[in-house]
Write an enzyme that holds these catalytic residues in place. Structure first.
Site, short mmCIF file in Angstrom:
data_model
loop_
_atom_site.label_atom_id
_atom_site.label_comp_id
_atom_site.label_asym_id
_atom_site.label_seq_id
_atom_site.Cartn_x
_atom_site.Cartn_y
_atom_site.Cartn_z
N GLU A 1 62.81 56.21 17.93
CA GLU A 1 63.09 57.65 17.84
C GLU A 1 62.27 58.33 16.75
OE1 GLU A 1 67.69 57.15 19.50
OE2 GLU A 1 67.38 57.79 17.42
N ARG B 1 76.41 56.54 11.29
CA ARG B 1 77.26 56.38 12.48
C ARG B 1 78.74 56.49 12.08
NH1 ARG B 1 74.85 56.65 17.46
NH2 ARG B 1 76.40 55.22 18.33
N THR C 1 81.76 58.98 19.93
CA THR C 1 81.07 59.99 20.76
C THR C 1 81.96 61.17 21.12
OG1 THR C 1 79.69 58.24 21.69
CG2 THR C 1 79.80 60.30 22.93
N ASN D 1 78.80 67.34 20.88
CA ASN D 1 79.41 66.58 19.79
C ASN D 1 78.60 66.67 18.50
OD1 ASN D 1 77.27 65.00 20.54
ND2 ASN D 1 78.47 63.18 21.01
N TYR E 1 66.20 60.53 25.41
CA TYR E 1 67.37 59.90 26.03
C TYR E 1 66.96 58.97 27.17
CZ TYR E 1 70.83 62.72 23.45
OH TYR E 1 71.63 63.28 22.48
N LYS F 1 72.65 69.08 16.65
CA LYS F 1 72.42 69.54 18.03
C LYS F 1 72.60 71.05 18.18
CE LYS F 1 73.85 65.12 20.13
NZ LYS F 1 74.69 64.51 21.18
N ARG G 1 82.40 64.63 13.85
CA ARG G 1 82.91 64.96 15.19
C ARG G 1 84.43 65.10 15.17
NH1 ARG G 1 79.10 60.39 17.99
NH2 ARG G 1 77.26 61.67 18.47
N PHE H 1 76.19 61.67 33.51
CA PHE H 1 76.36 62.74 32.53
C PHE H 1 75.03 63.31 32.03
CE2 PHE H 1 76.66 58.83 29.81
CZ PHE H 1 75.62 59.08 28.91
N HIS I 1 73.47 63.69 16.81
CA HIS I 1 73.00 62.41 17.34
C HIS I 1 72.47 61.60 16.17
CE1 HIS I 1 70.68 59.40 19.56
NE2 HIS I 1 69.75 59.61 18.64
P1 CMP Z 1 74.51 61.01 21.50
O1 CMP Z 1 74.96 60.21 20.33
O2 CMP Z 1 73.42 62.01 21.31
O3 CMP Z 1 74.07 59.97 22.65
C1 CMP Z 1 74.13 60.29 24.02
C2 CMP Z 1 74.82 61.59 24.27
O4 CMP Z 1 75.27 61.76 25.58
C3 CMP Z 1 76.09 61.65 23.43
O5 CMP Z 1 75.77 61.80 22.08
C4 CMP Z 1 76.82 62.81 24.09
O6 CMP Z 1 76.27 64.06 23.69
C5 CMP Z 1 76.45 62.55 25.55
N1 CMP Z 1 77.48 61.80 26.27
C6 CMP Z 1 77.75 60.49 26.16
N2 CMP Z 1 78.72 60.13 27.02
C7 CMP Z 1 79.05 61.26 27.69
C8 CMP Z 1 79.98 61.55 28.71
N3 CMP Z 1 80.76 60.59 29.22
N4 CMP Z 1 80.04 62.80 29.15
C9 CMP Z 1 79.24 63.76 28.64
N5 CMP Z 1 78.33 63.55 27.68
C10 CMP Z 1 78.25 62.31 27.20
#
Ligand code: CMP
Length: 141
Positions: A132, A91, A97, A118, A55, A15, A108, A63, A121
Protein backbone atom coordinates in the site's frame (compact mmCIF):
# COMPACT_ATOMS: atom_id res chain seq x y z
CA UNK A 1 14.47 -3.52 16.92
CA UNK A 2 18.06 -2.27 16.65
CA UNK A 3 18.68 1.45 16.76
CA UNK A 4 19.58 1.38 13.07
CA UNK A 5 16.34 -0.31 11.90
CA UNK A 6 13.75 2.02 10.43
CA UNK A 7 10.52 2.14 12.44
CA UNK A 8 7.62 0.06 11.13
CA UNK A 9 5.21 1.93 8.84
CA UNK A 10 1.49 1.72 8.07
CA UNK A 11 -0.63 3.24 5.33
CA UNK A 12 -3.67 4.90 6.89
CA UNK A 13 -6.59 6.51 5.06
CA UNK A 14 -8.92 8.98 6.74
CA UNK A 15 -11.89 8.16 4.51
CA UNK A 16 -14.33 10.50 2.73
CA UNK A 17 -16.99 10.14 5.48
CA UNK A 18 -14.50 11.45 8.07
CA UNK A 19 -13.56 14.40 5.84
CA UNK A 20 -17.25 15.24 5.23
CA UNK A 21 -18.01 15.03 8.95
CA UNK A 22 -15.10 17.24 9.97
CA UNK A 23 -13.34 14.46 11.88
CA UNK A 24 -9.87 14.68 10.31
CA UNK A 25 -8.42 16.64 13.24
CA UNK A 26 -10.00 14.34 15.84
CA UNK A 27 -8.63 11.21 14.15
CA UNK A 28 -5.20 12.65 13.40
CA UNK A 29 -4.84 13.93 16.94
CA UNK A 30 -5.51 10.47 18.37
CA UNK A 31 -2.60 9.09 16.32
CA UNK A 32 -0.34 12.00 17.29
CA UNK A 33 -1.21 11.77 20.98
CA UNK A 34 -0.39 8.06 20.89
CA UNK A 35 3.14 9.02 19.86
CA UNK A 36 3.02 7.88 16.24
CA UNK A 37 4.92 9.88 13.66
CA UNK A 38 3.34 11.31 10.50
CA UNK A 39 5.83 10.47 7.73
CA UNK A 40 3.58 11.60 4.85
CA UNK A 41 0.14 13.20 4.57
CA UNK A 42 -1.80 14.21 1.48
CA UNK A 43 -5.40 14.93 0.52
CA UNK A 44 -6.50 12.98 -2.56
CA UNK A 45 -9.71 12.17 -4.41
CA UNK A 46 -9.56 8.66 -5.84
CA UNK A 47 -10.59 7.54 -9.29
CA UNK A 48 -12.07 4.09 -9.82
CA UNK A 49 -8.87 2.52 -11.14
CA UNK A 50 -6.89 3.59 -8.09
CA UNK A 51 -9.62 2.30 -5.76
CA UNK A 52 -9.45 -1.07 -7.58
CA UNK A 53 -5.69 -1.20 -7.06
CA UNK A 54 -5.89 -0.28 -3.39
CA UNK A 55 -8.67 -2.80 -2.70
CA UNK A 56 -7.35 -5.48 -5.10
CA UNK A 57 -8.23 -8.27 -2.65
CA UNK A 58 -11.86 -7.09 -2.41
CA UNK A 59 -12.78 -6.22 -6.03
CA UNK A 60 -14.79 -9.44 -6.53
CA UNK A 61 -16.68 -9.23 -3.23
CA UNK A 62 -20.37 -8.30 -3.19
CA UNK A 63 -19.72 -5.28 -0.96
CA UNK A 64 -17.12 -3.85 -3.34
CA UNK A 65 -19.27 -1.77 -5.79
CA UNK A 66 -20.79 0.41 -3.03
CA UNK A 67 -17.41 0.53 -1.26
CA UNK A 68 -15.82 1.81 -4.49
CA UNK A 69 -18.57 4.42 -4.90
CA UNK A 70 -18.00 5.55 -1.31
CA UNK A 71 -14.20 5.69 -1.56
CA UNK A 72 -14.37 7.78 -4.76
CA UNK A 73 -17.15 10.06 -3.44
CA UNK A 74 -14.91 12.87 -2.18
CA UNK A 75 -11.52 13.76 -0.79
CA UNK A 76 -9.74 11.57 1.74
CA UNK A 77 -6.50 12.06 3.66
CA UNK A 78 -3.75 9.50 3.05
CA UNK A 79 -1.08 9.10 5.73
CA UNK A 80 2.01 7.07 6.34
CA UNK A 81 2.43 6.59 10.09
CA UNK A 82 5.49 5.12 11.75
CA UNK A 83 6.35 3.89 15.21
CA UNK A 84 6.98 0.78 17.26
CA UNK A 85 4.55 -1.96 16.11
CA UNK A 86 2.53 0.72 14.34
CA UNK A 87 0.47 -1.74 12.26
CA UNK A 88 -0.92 -3.57 15.30
CA UNK A 89 -1.16 -0.38 17.37
CA UNK A 90 -3.22 1.45 14.72
CA UNK A 91 -5.48 -1.56 14.09
CA UNK A 92 -6.23 -1.59 17.82
CA UNK A 93 -6.92 2.14 17.85
CA UNK A 94 -9.37 2.01 14.91
CA UNK A 95 -11.33 -1.03 16.14
CA UNK A 96 -13.14 -3.76 14.23
CA UNK A 97 -14.56 -3.13 10.75
CA UNK A 98 -18.20 -2.66 11.73
CA UNK A 99 -18.56 0.58 13.67
CA UNK A 100 -21.73 -0.76 15.34
CA UNK A 101 -19.70 -3.57 16.91
CA UNK A 102 -16.32 -1.88 17.41
CA UNK A 103 -15.30 -1.43 21.04
CA UNK A 104 -15.94 1.88 22.77
CA UNK A 105 -12.72 3.85 22.96
CA UNK A 106 -11.73 2.96 19.41
CA UNK A 107 -12.15 5.43 16.55
CA UNK A 108 -14.87 3.36 14.86
CA UNK A 109 -16.46 2.39 18.16
CA UNK A 110 -16.74 6.01 19.22
CA UNK A 111 -17.55 7.67 15.89
CA UNK A 112 -19.05 5.23 13.31
CA UNK A 113 -22.34 3.35 12.98
CA UNK A 114 -21.50 1.60 9.70
CA UNK A 115 -19.43 -1.29 8.36
CA UNK A 116 -18.75 0.60 5.11
CA UNK A 117 -18.46 4.22 6.20
CA UNK A 118 -16.06 3.33 8.98
CA UNK A 119 -13.85 6.44 8.86
CA UNK A 120 -10.40 4.87 8.60
CA UNK A 121 -8.45 2.24 6.69
CA UNK A 122 -5.14 0.90 7.99
CA UNK A 123 -2.71 -1.70 6.65
CA UNK A 124 -3.35 -5.11 8.23
CA UNK A 125 0.13 -6.69 7.88
CA UNK A 126 3.71 -5.80 7.01
CA UNK A 127 3.16 -7.20 3.51
CA UNK A 128 0.06 -5.09 2.90
CA UNK A 129 1.79 -2.00 4.37
CA UNK A 130 4.66 -2.45 1.91
CA UNK A 131 2.28 -2.90 -1.02
CA UNK A 132 0.00 0.00 0.00
CA UNK A 133 2.82 2.46 0.74
CA UNK A 134 4.37 1.55 -2.62
CA UNK A 135 1.04 2.31 -4.31
CA UNK A 136 0.20 5.56 -2.48
CA UNK A 137 3.64 7.02 -1.80
CA UNK A 138 6.11 5.36 -4.20
CA UNK A 139 8.69 8.02 -3.33
CA UNK A 140 8.91 6.53 0.20
CA UNK A 141 9.64 3.05 -1.27
P1 CMP B 1 -11.20 -1.23 5.29
O1 CMP B 1 -10.43 -1.46 6.53
O2 CMP B 1 -10.87 -0.05 4.44
O3 CMP B 1 -11.09 -2.56 4.39
C1 CMP B 1 -12.09 -2.94 3.48
C2 CMP B 1 -13.31 -2.08 3.58
O4 CMP B 1 -14.46 -2.65 3.01
C3 CMP B 1 -13.68 -1.91 5.05
O5 CMP B 1 -12.75 -1.08 5.68
C4 CMP B 1 -15.10 -1.37 4.93
O6 CMP B 1 -15.10 0.00 4.57
C5 CMP B 1 -15.59 -2.20 3.75
N1 CMP B 1 -16.31 -3.40 4.16
C6 CMP B 1 -15.80 -4.53 4.66
N2 CMP B 1 -16.77 -5.44 4.87
C7 CMP B 1 -17.91 -4.86 4.46
C8 CMP B 1 -19.26 -5.28 4.41
N3 CMP B 1 -19.62 -6.50 4.82
N4 CMP B 1 -20.17 -4.42 3.94
C9 CMP B 1 -19.80 -3.20 3.52
N5 CMP B 1 -18.54 -2.74 3.53
C10 CMP B 1 -17.61 -3.56 4.02
Amino acid sequence: MSSTSPAERSLVLIKPDAVRRGLVGEILSRFERKGLRVEAMETRTLDGDFADQHYAEHVDKPFYPPLKAFMTSGPLVALVLSGDQVIEVVRGMIGSTDGRKAAAGTIRGDLSLSNRENLVHASDSTDSAKREIGLWFPELG
